[in-house]
Design a protein around this motif. Sequence first.
Motif, mmCIF file in Angstrom:
data_model
loop_
_atom_site.group_PDB
_atom_site.id
_atom_site.type_symbol
_atom_site.label_atom_id
_atom_site.label_comp_id
_atom_site.label_asym_id
_atom_site.label_seq_id
_atom_site.Cartn_x
_atom_site.Cartn_y
_atom_site.Cartn_z
ATOM 1 N N PRO A 1 0.792 -1.237 0.000
ATOM 2 C CA PRO A 1 0.000 0.000 0.000
ATOM 3 C C PRO A 1 0.822 1.284 0.000
ATOM 4 N N SER A 2 1.873 1.366 0.797
ATOM 5 C CA SER A 2 2.601 2.633 0.906
ATOM 6 C C SER A 2 3.260 3.012 -0.416
ATOM 7 N N GLU A 3 3.888 2.061 -1.079
ATOM 8 C CA GLU A 3 4.588 2.380 -2.324
ATOM 9 C C GLU A 3 3.628 2.606 -3.484
ATOM 10 N N LEU A 4 2.681 1.704 -3.683
ATOM 11 C CA LEU A 4 1.835 1.805 -4.870
ATOM 12 C C LEU A 4 0.768 2.890 -4.720
ATOM 13 N N SER A 5 0.328 3.183 -3.515
ATOM 14 C CA SER A 5 -0.605 4.303 -3.325
ATOM 15 C C SER A 5 0.094 5.624 -3.657
ATOM 16 N N ALA A 6 1.366 5.740 -3.251
ATOM 17 C CA ALA A 6 2.120 6.956 -3.588
ATOM 18 C C ALA A 6 2.308 7.060 -5.094
ATOM 19 N N ARG A 7 2.555 5.931 -5.744
ATOM 20 C CA ARG A 7 2.708 5.942 -7.198
ATOM 21 C C ARG A 7 1.390 6.303 -7.886
ATOM 22 N N ALA A 8 0.278 5.786 -7.358
ATOM 23 C CA ALA A 8 -1.033 6.134 -7.914
ATOM 24 C C ALA A 8 -1.300 7.628 -7.773
ATOM 25 N N ASP A 9 -0.928 8.208 -6.631
ATOM 26 C CA ASP A 9 -1.121 9.646 -6.423
ATOM 27 C C ASP A 9 -0.284 10.462 -7.415
ATOM 28 N N ALA A 10 0.952 10.007 -7.667
ATOM 29 C CA ALA A 10 1.811 10.720 -8.614
ATOM 30 C C ALA A 10 1.249 10.647 -10.030
ATOM 31 N N ALA A 11 0.743 9.477 -10.415
ATOM 32 C CA ALA A 11 0.154 9.332 -11.749
ATOM 33 C C ALA A 11 -1.131 10.148 -11.867
ATOM 34 N N ARG A 12 -1.888 10.206 -10.792
ATOM 35 C CA ARG A 12 -3.117 11.009 -10.798
ATOM 36 C C ARG A 12 -2.787 12.497 -10.988
ATOM 37 N N SER A 13 -1.767 12.979 -10.290
ATOM 38 C CA SER A 13 -1.352 14.377 -10.433
ATOM 39 C C SER A 13 -0.905 14.676 -11.861
ATOM 40 N N LEU A 14 -0.143 13.759 -12.445
ATOM 41 C CA LEU A 14 0.291 13.932 -13.829
ATOM 42 C C LEU A 14 -0.895 13.913 -14.782
ATOM 43 N N SER A 15 -1.852 13.022 -14.539
ATOM 44 C CA SER A 15 -3.045 12.946 -15.377
ATOM 45 C C SER A 15 -3.833 14.254 -15.340
ATOM 46 N N GLN A 16 -3.939 14.865 -14.168
ATOM 47 C CA GLN A 16 -4.651 16.138 -14.052
ATOM 48 C C GLN A 16 -3.920 17.245 -14.820
ATOM 49 N N ASN A 17 -2.596 17.237 -14.746
ATOM 50 C CA ASN A 17 -1.794 18.198 -15.495
ATOM 51 C C ASN A 17 -2.059 18.043 -16.990
ATOM 52 N N LEU A 18 -2.040 16.797 -17.471
ATOM 53 C CA LEU A 18 -2.265 16.542 -18.892
ATOM 54 C C LEU A 18 -3.710 16.825 -19.291
ATOM 55 N N GLY A 19 -4.636 16.673 -18.344
ATOM 56 C CA GLY A 19 -6.027 17.031 -18.612
ATOM 57 C C GLY A 19 -6.175 18.529 -18.826
ATOM 58 N N ASP A 20 -5.482 19.318 -18.009
ATOM 59 C CA ASP A 20 -5.492 20.775 -18.197
ATOM 60 C C ASP A 20 -4.889 21.145 -19.553
ATOM 61 N N ASP A 21 -3.816 20.454 -19.907
ATOM 62 C CA ASP A 21 -3.174 20.684 -21.198
ATOM 63 C C ASP A 21 -4.145 20.403 -22.349
ATOM 64 N N HIS A 22 -4.882 19.304 -22.232
ATOM 65 C CA HIS A 22 -5.836 18.930 -23.283
ATOM 66 C C HIS A 22 -6.967 19.948 -23.388
ATOM 67 N N ASP A 23 -7.458 20.405 -22.254
ATOM 68 C CA ASP A 23 -8.541 21.395 -22.273
ATOM 69 C C ASP A 23 -8.091 22.690 -22.952
ATOM 70 N N ILE A 24 -6.867 23.109 -22.663
ATOM 71 C CA ILE A 24 -6.365 24.329 -23.301
ATOM 72 C C ILE A 24 -6.202 24.122 -24.807
ATOM 73 N N SER A 25 -5.787 22.916 -25.210
ATOM 74 C CA SER A 25 -5.689 22.620 -26.645
ATOM 75 C C SER A 25 -7.053 22.759 -27.319
ATOM 76 N N LEU A 26 -8.095 22.242 -26.651
ATOM 77 C CA LEU A 26 -9.435 22.332 -27.216
ATOM 78 C C LEU A 26 -9.921 23.779 -27.280
ATOM 79 N N LEU A 27 -9.635 24.550 -26.232
ATOM 80 C CA LEU A 27 -10.026 25.957 -26.246
ATOM 81 C C LEU A 27 -9.292 26.720 -27.353
ATOM 82 N N THR A 28 -8.024 26.409 -27.534
ATOM 83 C CA THR A 28 -7.238 27.059 -28.585
ATOM 84 C C THR A 28 -7.826 26.757 -29.960
ATOM 85 N N GLN A 29 -8.178 25.489 -30.183
ATOM 86 C CA GLN A 29 -8.782 25.112 -31.457
ATOM 87 C C GLN A 29 -10.108 25.833 -31.677
ATOM 88 N N LEU A 30 -10.893 25.920 -30.613
ATOM 89 C CA LEU A 30 -12.202 26.550 -30.721
ATOM 90 C C LEU A 30 -12.078 28.031 -31.059
#
Length: 323
Positions: free
Chosen positions: A208-237
């Motif tokens: 739990p300690s290692e893989l939960s921390a890894r899941a949190d790191a991947a979740r943070s990265l996913s949110q960053n990339l989600g913001d990036d994707h949203d800005i790409s869509l706004l730029t296109q629009l």
Amino acid sequence: MSYRLDPAMPMSEALRRVAFAELELAHGSLATPPERHSGVHSARKCLKRLRSLLLLARPGMPEPAFLTLTDRLAAIAKGLAPARDAAALADAVDKLERETGQGPGLGPIQSLRAWLQKRRHAAEQNLERSAASDAMRGLLELRQAFAGLAVYPDDFRSLAKGLRRCYRTTRDAFHHAFDTGHDEDIHEWRKGVQHHWRQMQLLAPCWPSELSARADAARSLSQNLGDDHDISLLTQLVSTPTMIFGSPEETAAFLKRCRRRHRALRKDAKTQGERLFAERSRPFAERIEAYWLVAAGDAAQAVADKPPDNVVAFGDVRSGRVG
């Protein structure tokens, strides 16, 4: 949280237990009209978690069974997408305004926000008319399909292969995305990061300690990339010639702000990705498999050491004393 595989269970049973819990949660999220907006978001997350589970189990499944289940999940998600996408873009406008502050380049925001709100309202009306009921019906039908979910061999070996394949694909997508810098390649990497995040949640009980921390790191990265994707869509629009949200000068300044925000997000994402996917796929998967085998062995030993329910332990008598 129910989205965890239990090392004490046969693998097929553990997979079905998680799948049934996600299907029930998704159905319940859509069942209450006053909460429909947040419910769509919750239901779509359940569908994504089920997709990540299937990708992990894929090597141990018959390919037709995998394809059938993933196609049906995709069909349900597609029906819910317009309502969620409209809301996400409206939220992205608000977030961009907060993070970039006041000043030149925010001129188109008010008209852009109004256009997105109309789109969101239309999507929510369609959700109430048919999309939500169609999705709930599809989720009920999927329960029977998931009842046959099984992997062979019925242990972690099937999942180890799936984990290695998913990790390698995502790691390769990371390097490709920053080689090209294309929006669509960054978005493709994001999909893999989301699967990795959820697969680490599934496997967290083995350490739990290692893989939960890894899941949190991947979740943070996913949110960053989600913001990036949203800005790409706004730029296109905003860049679409037939869509006018402000004067040419205001639009140019707005797009400049979007590009600046893009650069900051991608710089951060690259650093996070280099850390998260530094390890090669084979040693990574073998390490997680070793963790799982230890956890499964501990669980089996705990069951073996437990006294039968119909046996009274020595000294545990009504008098409370040993004769």
